[in-house]
Write a protein that holds these residues in place. Structure first.
Motif, PDB file in Angstrom:
ATOM      1  N   ILE A 279       0.850  -1.199   0.000  1.00  0.00           N
ATOM      2  CA  ILE A 279       0.000   0.000   0.000  1.00  0.00           C
ATOM      3  C   ILE A 279       0.883   1.245   0.000  1.00  0.00           C
ATOM      4  N   GLU A 280       0.580   2.106  -0.925  1.00  0.00           N
ATOM      5  CA  GLU A 280       1.271   3.408  -0.973  1.00  0.00           C
ATOM      6  C   GLU A 280       0.292   4.495  -0.587  1.00  0.00           C
ATOM      7  N   PHE A 281       0.812   5.537   0.057  1.00  0.00           N
ATOM      8  CA  PHE A 281      -0.068   6.653   0.441  1.00  0.00           C
ATOM      9  C   PHE A 281       0.479   7.941  -0.142  1.00  0.00           C
ATOM     10  N   SER A 282      -0.361   8.611  -0.875  1.00  0.00           N
ATOM     11  CA  SER A 282       0.049   9.885  -1.465  1.00  0.00           C
ATOM     12  C   SER A 282      -1.197  10.694  -1.796  1.00  0.00           C
ATOM     13  N   GLY A 283      -1.150  11.982  -1.486  1.00  0.00           N
ATOM     14  CA  GLY A 283      -2.251  12.878  -1.851  1.00  0.00           C
ATOM     15  C   GLY A 283      -3.601  12.416  -1.322  1.00  0.00           C
ATOM     16  N   GLY A 284      -3.617  11.804  -0.169  1.00  0.00           N
ATOM     17  CA  GLY A 284      -4.877  11.404   0.434  1.00  0.00           C
ATOM     18  C   GLY A 284      -5.398  10.070  -0.078  1.00  0.00           C
ATOM     19  N   GLN A 285      -4.630   9.385  -0.948  1.00  0.00           N
ATOM     20  CA  GLN A 285      -5.073   8.121  -1.552  1.00  0.00           C
ATOM     21  C   GLN A 285      -4.184   6.965  -1.097  1.00  0.00           C
ATOM     22  N   PHE A 286      -4.834   5.904  -0.650  1.00  0.00           N
ATOM     23  CA  PHE A 286      -4.113   4.653  -0.408  1.00  0.00           C
ATOM     24  C   PHE A 286      -4.282   3.792  -1.645  1.00  0.00           C
ATOM     25  N   THR A 287      -3.202   3.432  -2.286  1.00  0.00           N
ATOM     26  CA  THR A 287      -3.320   2.623  -3.501  1.00  0.00           C
ATOM     27  C   THR A 287      -2.446   1.379  -3.387  1.00  0.00           C
ATOM     28  N   VAL A 288      -2.875   0.364  -4.097  1.00  0.00           N
ATOM     29  CA  VAL A 288      -2.086  -0.864  -4.151  1.00  0.00           C
ATOM     30  C   VAL A 288      -1.057  -0.676  -5.258  1.00  0.00           C
ATOM     31  N   ARG A 289       0.201  -0.837  -4.873  1.00  0.00           N
ATOM     32  CA  ARG A 289       1.278  -0.585  -5.828  1.00  0.00           C
ATOM     33  C   ARG A 289       1.047  -1.387  -7.106  1.00  0.00           C
ATOM     34  N   GLY A 290       1.186  -0.742  -8.222  1.00  0.00           N
ATOM     35  CA  GLY A 290       1.100  -1.420  -9.507  1.00  0.00           C
ATOM     36  C   GLY A 290      -0.317  -1.682  -9.988  1.00  0.00           C
ATOM     37  N   THR A 291      -1.321  -1.230  -9.247  1.00  0.00           N
ATOM     38  CA  THR A 291      -2.708  -1.411  -9.709  1.00  0.00           C
ATOM     39  C   THR A 291      -3.373  -0.057  -9.699  1.00  0.00           C
ATOM     40  N   GLY A 292      -4.538   0.041 -10.277  1.00  0.00           N
ATOM     41  CA  GLY A 292      -5.301   1.293 -10.226  1.00  0.00           C
ATOM     42  C   GLY A 292      -6.169   1.362  -8.994  1.00  0.00           C
ATOM     43  N   GLN A 293      -6.111   0.290  -8.196  1.00  0.00           N
ATOM     44  CA  GLN A 293      -7.034   0.200  -7.052  1.00  0.00           C
ATOM     45  C   GLN A 293      -6.615   1.133  -5.923  1.00  0.00           C
ATOM     46  N   GLY A 294      -7.601   1.754  -5.301  1.00  0.00           N
ATOM     47  CA  GLY A 294      -7.242   2.597  -4.174  1.00  0.00           C
ATOM     48  C   GLY A 294      -8.456   3.066  -3.394  1.00  0.00           C
ATOM     49  N   LYS A 295      -8.187   3.621  -2.267  1.00  0.00           N
ATOM     50  CA  LYS A 295      -9.246   4.216  -1.444  1.00  0.00           C
ATOM     51  C   LYS A 295      -8.735   5.513  -0.836  1.00  0.00           C
ATOM     52  N   ALA A 296      -9.640   6.493  -0.770  1.00  0.00           N
ATOM     53  CA  ALA A 296      -9.279   7.778  -0.182  1.00  0.00           C
ATOM     54  C   ALA A 296      -9.278   7.681   1.332  1.00  0.00           C
ATOM     55  N   ILE A 297      -8.522   8.540   1.966  1.00  0.00           N
ATOM     56  CA  ILE A 297      -8.435   8.505   3.432  1.00  0.00           C
ATOM     57  C   ILE A 297      -9.802   8.743   4.067  1.00  0.00           C
ATOM     58  N   GLN A 298     -10.640   9.541   3.381  1.00  0.00           N
ATOM     59  CA  GLN A 298     -11.990   9.768   3.903  1.00  0.00           C
ATOM     60  C   GLN A 298     -12.801   8.470   3.903  1.00  0.00           C
ATOM     61  N   GLU A 299     -12.598   7.640   2.886  1.00  0.00           N
ATOM     62  CA  GLU A 299     -13.302   6.357   2.839  1.00  0.00           C
ATOM     63  C   GLU A 299     -12.833   5.449   3.970  1.00  0.00           C
ATOM     64  N   ILE A 300     -11.553   5.534   4.236  1.00  0.00           N
ATOM     65  CA  ILE A 300     -11.027   4.705   5.327  1.00  0.00           C
ATOM     66  C   ILE A 300     -11.581   5.193   6.667  1.00  0.00           C
ATOM     67  N   ALA A 301     -11.680   6.524   6.798  1.00  0.00           N
ATOM     68  CA  ALA A 301     -12.226   7.071   8.039  1.00  0.00           C
ATOM     69  C   ALA A 301     -13.666   6.596   8.230  1.00  0.00           C
ATOM     70  N   PHE A 302     -14.420   6.580   7.134  1.00  0.00           N
ATOM     71  CA  PHE A 302     -15.814   6.138   7.237  1.00  0.00           C
ATOM     72  C   PHE A 302     -15.873   4.646   7.569  1.00  0.00           C
ATOM     73  N   ALA A 303     -14.997   3.900   6.937  1.00  0.00           N
ATOM     74  CA  ALA A 303     -14.966   2.455   7.206  1.00  0.00           C
ATOM     75  C   ALA A 303     -14.628   2.186   8.669  1.00  0.00           C
ATOM     76  N   ALA A 304     -13.711   2.986   9.210  1.00  0.00           N
ATOM     77  CA  ALA A 304     -13.351   2.800  10.621  1.00  0.00           C
ATOM     78  C   ALA A 304     -14.534   3.153  11.520  1.00  0.00           C
ATOM     79  N   PHE A 305     -15.281   4.178  11.109  1.00  0.00           N
ATOM     80  CA  PHE A 305     -16.449   4.580  11.890  1.00  0.00           C
ATOM     81  C   PHE A 305     -17.527   3.496  11.843  1.00  0.00           C
ATOM     82  N   MET A 306     -17.812   2.984  10.638  1.00  0.00           N
ATOM     83  CA  MET A 306     -18.838   1.953  10.507  1.00  0.00           C
ATOM     84  C   MET A 306     -18.394   0.663  11.212  1.00  0.00           C
ATOM     85  N   ALA A 307     -17.132   0.368  11.057  1.00  0.00           N
ATOM     86  CA  ALA A 307     -16.539  -0.799  11.736  1.00  0.00           C
ATOM     87  C   ALA A 307     -17.195  -2.112  11.341  1.00  0.00           C
ATOM     88  N   HIS A 308     -17.751  -2.140  10.147  1.00  0.00           N
ATOM     89  CA  HIS A 308     -18.330  -3.398   9.671  1.00  0.00           C
ATOM     90  C   HIS A 308     -17.259  -4.360   9.200  1.00  0.00           C
TER      91      HIS A 308
END
Lengths: 283, 823
Positions: free
Chosen positions: B592-621
């Motif tokens: 996982i690389e972190f840059s500009g507020g985005q967590f991305t999987v190295r070498g893929t286009g896949q990623g999630k923004a830090i805000q999405e992670i914050a929401f995921a942590a809040f939901m805790a599902h």
């Protein structure tokens, strides 16, 4: 700080103001802009029983042409004096001195009459009124009277305004076409004058025909520098003449000593500044 | 929303987000807080500087309308309560107990003697005038040297002396350099060396912050809530516990928006303690707000030192030794950190120079004046003045160009890191770069030519060039260093970051601002670190309920200590978020690389923004095993070293030799403050700092008369300059990044004040030295300059009286028959 308790009246005519003053007795104080009175009230150096605000009398703010004079209502704010075309044209020296009074906020609140009636010798306008032979119109229970500037200023904070009387108007003779300068020396830009010199010259073909010179903060009242005036009349408006005349600047003065300046320094400044003011006025 | 495409926040001149509310006043300052049922207090103060209290009659005041009570110290049972001093600079430092109200003797004019509590402030003030106090005057103690002489009147007779302490640093004894005693002896015996001795005076100054001090205490809840216009809410809470014994857990201290301080709000005040005691006693909210006059008379003052400085050098200009002896006026008691203020200067007299042998001694002295304590720069302006003035004197003695003499002795850029004769290690700096740029902006050579021409033709306006190549130590401070100096606290700072469910960010800092722009600068740092929009960051501070841990704002520490704590907290947030991102993206954390507020999987286009992670942590599902569903993080940063900003300041001073009028024509400064978070804020700090430093040189002095009365305690006669008295400054910043912290930043809050004072005075003297003037005391008013010029011509002049102004008349002139100006 909060002033001690007082009654407040705001008359709408000079007659009502005079009556309120009589009713108020010894303790009554006139509010004429408040730039000196309010600090004194807030510091509780004074605790009048009644404060009579002259701010509700429109005619006291008027500036008008009165024959060969410009008559300025005592409650005209400095800012109005500064912007008035009659004053600029005929009493330019007053305009120039007023421009140096404190800061814009104070000039919007403070008034010509309030400043002159307060008669602080460090105030800038007394020397101008004295040099220009202004007349002071004073109203009392028995009507109005007029006193000359020479009679008006009597001592520290003391004028010819008697108990029960109110300064209503200050009349300046016209000095149309005279060359003027107000040379002010102070510690910071908005501070009171340590010393200042007011000069008006009537220059005829390069030679000084008439001169009027007033000094600020060189005694218990504004001071007319008659010796300087006499030395200037008939001279060419040169640096040497200005310098020679300025040597008379301290005649008849009684410079105060305070934290800003001891008397000897004030005397020195009076001479230097008089020379500069004369030269600047002569242009 | 991401900021991937945006330029970094750090380095942008953002307009301060707090300014709209601060400038319009549409915010809450302490005095605008009035809990329901609040009572108001007015303090009755001594008009005398030193007197025995014979009697206090409160009966008439108690009968006045609206009065709740009138109290002396005894009435409050407060005789045992002493205000804290947190800096015993020596083990045997003499520290008198400072009571909340004078016990049986008043020790300075303005000291509280009784307190009135009433329903309204107006009623409290009316009643305060009815308190009758009989005093038996004692001799005032005003002059430091006289105070130390045999048989002097003692401020505190029980201490047996007016000397509080003497603190010494000797590089020979410390092993960080040679012995200065030997260096001076060697220089005196060596025809190839010179010894230059000078005495300089640091006049007393009034910090003159805009918002007078105020304190509101509401005792009606489980916690006693204290609002105070203070720089140090956290220290206030701890010190309230230490002073009054209220458990720290029962105190909530809030510094709402605070209108300036400059060090003047670093104290713990008798009035604050009084307000707490009265609120507890009366079980009602109580408010104290001082008047401007009370503020100028009783809030602690700054500076007030006599400096005896000896410098030795070889005739080629190489400095061989520096000896500094100070007398420092503490006033009537010791302030919270007052005794340490001269000590903060001890390590800075050697400044940017390679000094082989150095000794510093300060003797702290009691007088019957207002206390002194920290004022913008605290110890370092005094030190900088001393060294930069004596270097100019050495240049005169040696006939050297003063800037060249400085360069000969300063630490070269390639010599960093450099350990000084005090044992401090300067991490970075480039004096050559700052000086070269300053000379260029100033057009130094052209002004030197103009100066020579004016001298040649005897112009009535002479030109002087003032130089100050300063450095300072700031970012207070490494806790271990403070411990070694017996300072009563650490120097760390705390921060927390809370990631809210919606992706917004709350940043909590223990560095509580009082006008510096922390909210803007800290938001910029966090926006970059977390890759969130600047607008999404909220900075919370100044309330021990929301920011429980901190050591507050002073000593240019907020960015270099507090800012680093914030970056550390942000790093922890990212570490936690990275684990959740890896889990949600079904990738290895290491990929996982972190840059500009985005967590991305190295070498893929896949990623999630830090805000999405914050929401995921809040939901805790759905979150990783063994981890808490939470991104929030705390950090405490304790710096390993100070920060050492430096700069070259040049002033073109015109002196009208007829009137003595000094005119600052042009001022150029090039400051090296490392990396800059917000250039606009940095420039604002430099401008304000310059104004205050220049004011010491030209305008300000707190004057006491021979009875110990402060004679210029109003803004009418304490001549603060306004914008109209100062030119447009030319300021520039160069950056040699600090190596001692991850942002590469250095402090800037005090730099302008520290640097500018000697530049101005050096310039004034440079203009008139050829006329025979050797020195002019500060402030170099027109009168002082004129007198110096007269004396140089052999003419004697009058003594300058300082005792004819009345305090607070608010008038241009004082009637000698009515000095109080009563009308």
């Amino acid at each position: 700080m909060i002033p001690a308790k007082f009654d407040y009246v705001k008359p709408s005519s000079v007659e009502d103001a005079v009556r309120a003053l009589a009713d108020g007795g010894d303790d009554a104080k006139i509010l004429a802009g408040g730039q000196s009175l309010l600090p004194v009230l807030r510091l509780r150096l004074a605790a009048p029983s009644v404060v009579i605000d002259l701010g509700g009398i429109p005619e006291l703010r008027r500036i008008r042409e009165d024959g060969d004079r410009i008559a300025i209502g005592a409650m005209a704010p400095h800012h109005d004096v500064l912007r008035d075309e009659l004053v600029t044209q005929h009493v330019e020296l007053l305009s120039k001195a007023t421009a140096t009074v404190a800061d814009p906020q104070v000039r919007h609140r403070g008034t010509l009459g309030g400043a002159l009636a307060h008669a602080d010798p460090a105030g800038d306008l007394g020397a101008v009124a004295l040099a220009l032979d202004a007349e002071f119109v004073i109203a009392g229970a028995s009507g109005t009277r007029t006193v000359s500037a020479a009679e008006f200023f009597q001592d520290y904070f003391t004028t010819a305004i008697g108990e029960g009387e109110i300064l209503t108007e200050v009349r300046f003779p016209k000095y149309t076409g005279w060359r003027t300068h107000y040379e002010k020396f102070n510690r910071t830009a908005q501070a009171w004058s340590m010393v200042a010199v007011a000069v008006a010259l009537k220059v005829d073909g390069g030679s000084i025909a008439e001169a009027r010179v007033g000094l600020t903060n060189m005694g218990t009242t504004p001071i007319r520098a008659s010796g300087v005036e006499a030395a200037l009349v008939g001279q060419q408006a040169t640096a040497d003449a200005a310098q020679a005349a300025a040597e008379h600047a301290t005649e008849g003065t009684a410079a105060p000593s305070d934290a800003d300046a001891a008397a000897d320094y004030r005397e020195h400044l009076a001479r230097v500044l008089t020379g500069r003011a004369v030269l600047a006025a002569a242009g | 929303m991401t900021t991937t495409e945006n330029r970094p926040e750090i380095g942008q001149s953002r307009v301060r987000k707090e300014d709209a509310r601060l400038i319009t006043g549409r915010t809450r300052y302490t005095d605008s807080i009035t809990p329901t049922g609040c009572l108001h207090i007015a303090v009755v103060r001594s008009p005398l500087s030193h007197a025995t209290i014979l009697s206090i009659d409160t009966e008439a005041a108690k009968q006045a309308p609206g009065v709740h009570g009138v109290y002396t110290l005894a009435d409050l049972g407060g005789e045992e309560i002493g205000m804290p001093c947190a800096w015993p600079i020596t083990p045997d430092q003499k520290a008198p107990q400072r009571p909340m109200l004078a016990k049986d003797t008043v020790h300075f004019a303005g000291e509280g003697v009784a307190v009135v509590v009433a329903r309204t402030l107006a009623e409290a003030r009316d009643a305060a005038e009815l308190v009758e106090i009989d005093y038996d005057p004692l001799d005032p103690v005003l002059d430091m040297e006289a105070a130390l002489a045999e048989g002097a009147t003692l401020v505190h007779p029980d201490l047996g002396t007016n000397e509080s302490a003497t603190w010494v640093f000797d590089s020979g004894e410390a092993g960080t350099g040679g012995s200065v005693t030997e260096a001076i002896a060697a220089a005196e015996a060596d025809p190839d060396q010179v010894v230059v001795k000078r005495r300089f005076r640091q006049q007393r100054l009034i910090p003159a912050f805009m918002e007078p001090r105020s304190c509101v205490v509401d005792p009606t809840g489980e916690q006693i809530v204290v609002w105070s216009a203070t720089q140090v809410p956290h220290i206030l809470r701890t010190m309230t516990t230490v002073t009054l014994g209220v458990p720290e857990s029962k105190l909530r201290v809030i510094a709402p928006d605070v209108g300036g301080g400059f060090g003047g709000k670093i104290g713990v005040l008798p009035e604050e303690m009084l307000t707490v005691v009265l609120a507890q006693k009366l079980r009602k909210p109580v408010k104290w707000t001082e008047t401007r006059s009370e503020c100028m008379l009783t809030a602690h003052h700054g500076r007030d030192q006599i400096q005896d400085i000896t410098i030795t050098a070889r005739k080629d200009g190489t400095i061989t030794g520096l000896d500094v002896k100070l007398l420092a006026d503490m006033g009537a008691y010791l302030g919270l950190v007052g005794p340490g203020v001269p000590v903060l200067g001890a390590f800075m007299f050697n400044a940017i120079y390679k000094v082989p042998a150095y000794r510093f001694a300060t003797t702290n002295v009691f007088t019957t004046k207002t206390l002194t304590d920290a004022y913008r720069g605290a110890g370092r302006p005094e030190a900088t003045f001393g060294i930069e003035r004596i270097i100019d004197e050495l240049a005169v003695e040696l006939g050297r160009e003063p800037l060249e003499l400085r360069e000969q002795n300063w630490i070269k850029h390639e010599e960093f890191p450099y350990t000084t004769v005090c044992g401090l290690t300067y991490d970075s700096g480039d004096y050559e770069q700052a000086t070269a740029r300053a000379k260029e902006l100033f057009d130094y050579d052209a002004l030197r030519r103009e100066q020579a021409e004016r001298r040649e033709r005897g112009d009535k306006v002479q030109l002087g060039i003032g130089i100050s190549t300063f450095t300072e130590m700031c970012g207070l401070a490494p806790s271990r260093v403070l411990g070694s100096l017996a300072y009563g606290a650490g120097g760390w700072e705390a921060a927390s970051i809370r990631m809210l469910a919606t992706g917004k960010v709350e940043v909590i800092t223990g560095a509580s601002a009082h006008g510096q722009g922390h909210e803007t600068a800290f938001s910029q740092i966090v926006a970059d670190k977390l890759g969130v929009p600047f607008e999404d960051v909220e900075v919370l501070h100044g309330d021990t309920a929301s920011s429980p841990k901190g050591l507050d704002t002073y000593g240019s520490r907020s960015l270099v200590v507090g800012g680093i704590a914030i970056t550390m907290a942000a790093d922890k947030v990212i570490d936690k978020a990275k684990k959740i991102a890896a889990h949600l993206l079904e990738a290895d954390e290491g990929d996982i690389e972190f840059s500009g507020g985005q967590f991305t999987v190295r070498g893929t286009g896949q990623g999630k923004a830090i805000q999405e992670i914050a929401f995921a942590a809040f939901m805790a599902h759905d979150y990783p095993e063994g981890m808490e569903p939470n991104l929030d993080s705390d950090a405490v940063y304790d710096p390993e070293n100070f920060s050492f900003p430096h700069g070259t300041h040049l002033a073109a001073m015109e002196v009208d030799t007829e009137t003595g009028r000094v005119n600052l024509r042009h001022y150029v400064c090039v400051d090296d403050i490392g990396n800059v978070v917000n250039p606009l804020i940095a420039e604002g700090q430099v401008h304000g700092g310059l104004a205050q430093g220049i004011a010491q040189a030209l305008f300000e002095e707190a004057n006491y008369d021979d009875q110990g009365t402060l004679v210029n305690g109003t803004f009418v006669d304490y001549t603060l300059p306004s914008a109209a008295d100062l030119p447009s400054f030319t300021t520039e910043i160069v950056s040699t990044p600090a190596t001692s912290n991850p942002l590469g930043v250095k402090g800037v809050g005090e730099a302008g004040t520290i640097a500018s004072t000697p530049a101005i005075v050096n310039g004034v003297l440079d203009a008139v030295r050829h006329l025979g003037v050797a020195d002019i005391e500060m402030p170099t008013t027109s009168q002082r300059v004129w007198r110096a010029l007269q004396e140089a011509k052999g003419r004697s002049t009058q003594e300058t009286p300082i005792d004819t102004h009345s305090p607070g008349a608010g008038l241009g002139s004082i009637d000698p028959n009515n000095p109080q100006g009563e009308v």
